[in-house]
Design a protein around this motif. Sequence first.
Motif, PDB file in Angstrom:
ATOM      1  N   ILE A 197      29.369  31.660  38.270  1.00 18.47           N
ATOM      2  CA  ILE A 197      30.570  30.864  38.023  1.00 18.47           C
ATOM      3  C   ILE A 197      30.308  29.828  36.938  1.00 18.47           C
ATOM      4  O   ILE A 197      29.381  29.025  37.037  1.00 18.47           O
ATOM      5  N   ASP A 243      31.374  35.769  36.189  1.00 13.66           N
ATOM      6  CA  ASP A 243      32.348  36.461  37.032  1.00 13.66           C
ATOM      7  C   ASP A 243      33.624  35.653  37.198  1.00 13.66           C
ATOM      8  O   ASP A 243      34.687  36.219  37.473  1.00 13.66           O
ATOM      9  N   LEU A 244      33.507  34.339  37.040  1.00 12.67           N
ATOM     10  CA  LEU A 244      34.648  33.451  37.261  1.00 12.67           C
ATOM     11  C   LEU A 244      34.467  32.204  36.413  1.00 12.67           C
ATOM     12  O   LEU A 244      33.362  31.662  36.314  1.00 12.67           O
ATOM     13  N   ILE A 279      31.764  41.092  45.082  1.00 13.21           N
ATOM     14  CA  ILE A 279      30.739  40.543  44.198  1.00 13.21           C
ATOM     15  C   ILE A 279      29.790  39.711  45.063  1.00 13.21           C
ATOM     16  O   ILE A 279      30.162  38.654  45.583  1.00 13.21           O
ATOM     17  N   GLN A 307      46.279  45.111  43.190  1.00 15.13           N
ATOM     18  CA  GLN A 307      45.300  44.115  43.605  1.00 15.13           C
ATOM     19  C   GLN A 307      45.605  43.582  45.006  1.00 15.13           C
ATOM     20  O   GLN A 307      44.692  43.304  45.785  1.00 15.13           O
ATOM     21  N   ARG A 350      38.361  36.268  34.902  1.00 19.12           N
ATOM     22  CA  ARG A 350      38.964  35.644  36.078  1.00 19.12           C
ATOM     23  C   ARG A 350      38.859  34.135  35.924  1.00 19.12           C
ATOM     24  O   ARG A 350      37.806  33.616  35.535  1.00 19.12           O
ATOM     25  N   ALA A 372      35.824  40.251  47.501  1.00 24.75           N
ATOM     26  CA  ALA A 372      36.203  41.339  46.596  1.00 24.75           C
ATOM     27  C   ALA A 372      35.020  42.233  46.236  1.00 24.75           C
ATOM     28  O   ALA A 372      35.176  43.185  45.473  1.00 24.75           O
ATOM     29  N   SER A 388      43.565  36.772  37.295  1.00 19.92           N
ATOM     30  CA  SER A 388      42.606  37.859  37.148  1.00 19.92           C
ATOM     31  C   SER A 388      43.111  38.861  36.129  1.00 19.92           C
ATOM     32  O   SER A 388      44.271  39.274  36.160  1.00 19.92           O
ATOM     33  N   GLY A 432      36.981  29.963  45.164  1.00 26.29           N
ATOM     34  CA  GLY A 432      36.790  31.044  44.214  1.00 26.29           C
ATOM     35  C   GLY A 432      35.581  31.895  44.543  1.00 26.29           C
ATOM     36  O   GLY A 432      35.628  33.129  44.468  1.00 26.29           O
ATOM     37  N   ASN A 433      34.497  31.250  44.928  1.00 24.50           N
ATOM     38  CA  ASN A 433      33.276  31.967  45.291  1.00 24.50           C
ATOM     39  C   ASN A 433      33.518  32.883  46.489  1.00 24.50           C
ATOM     40  O   ASN A 433      33.127  34.053  46.496  1.00 24.50           O
ATOM     41  N   PRO A 486      28.564  35.646  43.022  1.00 21.24           N
ATOM     42  CA  PRO A 486      29.301  35.403  41.783  1.00 21.24           C
ATOM     43  C   PRO A 486      28.612  34.368  40.893  1.00 21.24           C
ATOM     44  O   PRO A 486      28.086  33.364  41.373  1.00 21.24           O
ATOM     45  N   LEU A 529      35.667  35.989  45.558  1.00 24.31           N
ATOM     46  CA  LEU A 529      34.942  37.026  44.834  1.00 24.31           C
ATOM     47  C   LEU A 529      33.954  37.765  45.736  1.00 24.31           C
ATOM     48  O   LEU A 529      33.760  38.976  45.585  1.00 24.31           O
TER      49      LEU A 529
END
Length: 330
Positions: free
Chosen positions: A205, A262-263, A200, A323, A162, A198, A157, A191-192, A203, A195
Amino acid sequence: MNSRPTVAVTMGDGAGVGPEICIAACLDPTVLAMARPVIIGDAARLEHAAKVLDTDVDVRVIGSPSEAEDTPGAIQVIDLGLLPADLPWGELSPIAGDASFRYIERASALAMSGEVQAICTAPLNKEALHSAGHLYPGHTEMLAALTDTDEVSMMLSSPKLRVIHVTTHIGLIDAVAKIEPGLVERTIRRGNEALIRAGIERPHIGVCAINPHAGENGLFGYGEEQEKIVPAIATLQDDGIDAVGPLPADTAFFLAGRGDYDLIVAMYHDQGHGPIKVLGIEAGVNITVGLPVIRTSVDHGTAFDIAGTGKVDTASMSEALRQAAALAAV
């Protein structure tokens, strides 16, 4: 839990820049506003590093994270006392390699027991680690073993990008062989979910191809995209996950850098690491996704060439700690 999470900060390889960046980050006011850091390492080595940095710091040895106190100019250390006083800076050492494993081992136990809410790791040296008999490719695989986790993913990140990796510390030929729809799907799901945690909500992707130009309709490669990636994306889209691809990697990273995604999902180590490091290694943070504990790290190595000189940029360690605290507070 305290309003600020307690973060176990592992010192890394004591012959590298780990002691220096740990001290600087644990004194950083922007870190202390978010977290209560406790270093797992060697107090004497940290005192040596403080002299290198020409920093006036009170190294306080504690027995457990619950003993940590907020004292200006002090750092809290669980002292394992594993390093010799004359350990040279910048030289490969099996003793330092073993110690770096022991710091992680203790931090993992503290996180699994709930005594700390996250782990933030300074870099270790893989050759030193292996010479001490700990045959792990890196932190990611070590933490998976210590927490009895079958499969995890590495996410990098930075402020502009990211990246999550389908494969990491294996050769390129082995990586292509290992990639298959199930692994791609599980990686994207991890990953989804990370995020969403976090903040989002949905996301966007982008999923990289393996071959240049995403195979160019069969001109490059042997149909790897259709065989290994497309089925996973179809399954994820059916489940409402906003994943698109396979995308040519050069285009995907450009689009992500300007904010379209986003990713980004990278298929192998260098495909993902290269763009992050071009954008600025000092701002990159490594997050292990899929563990039962939160773990972040700097995205640089032990830097033996400058260890013990006070020249290391400590910004990445501070960002990794911030983070870790932010993820632990969710």
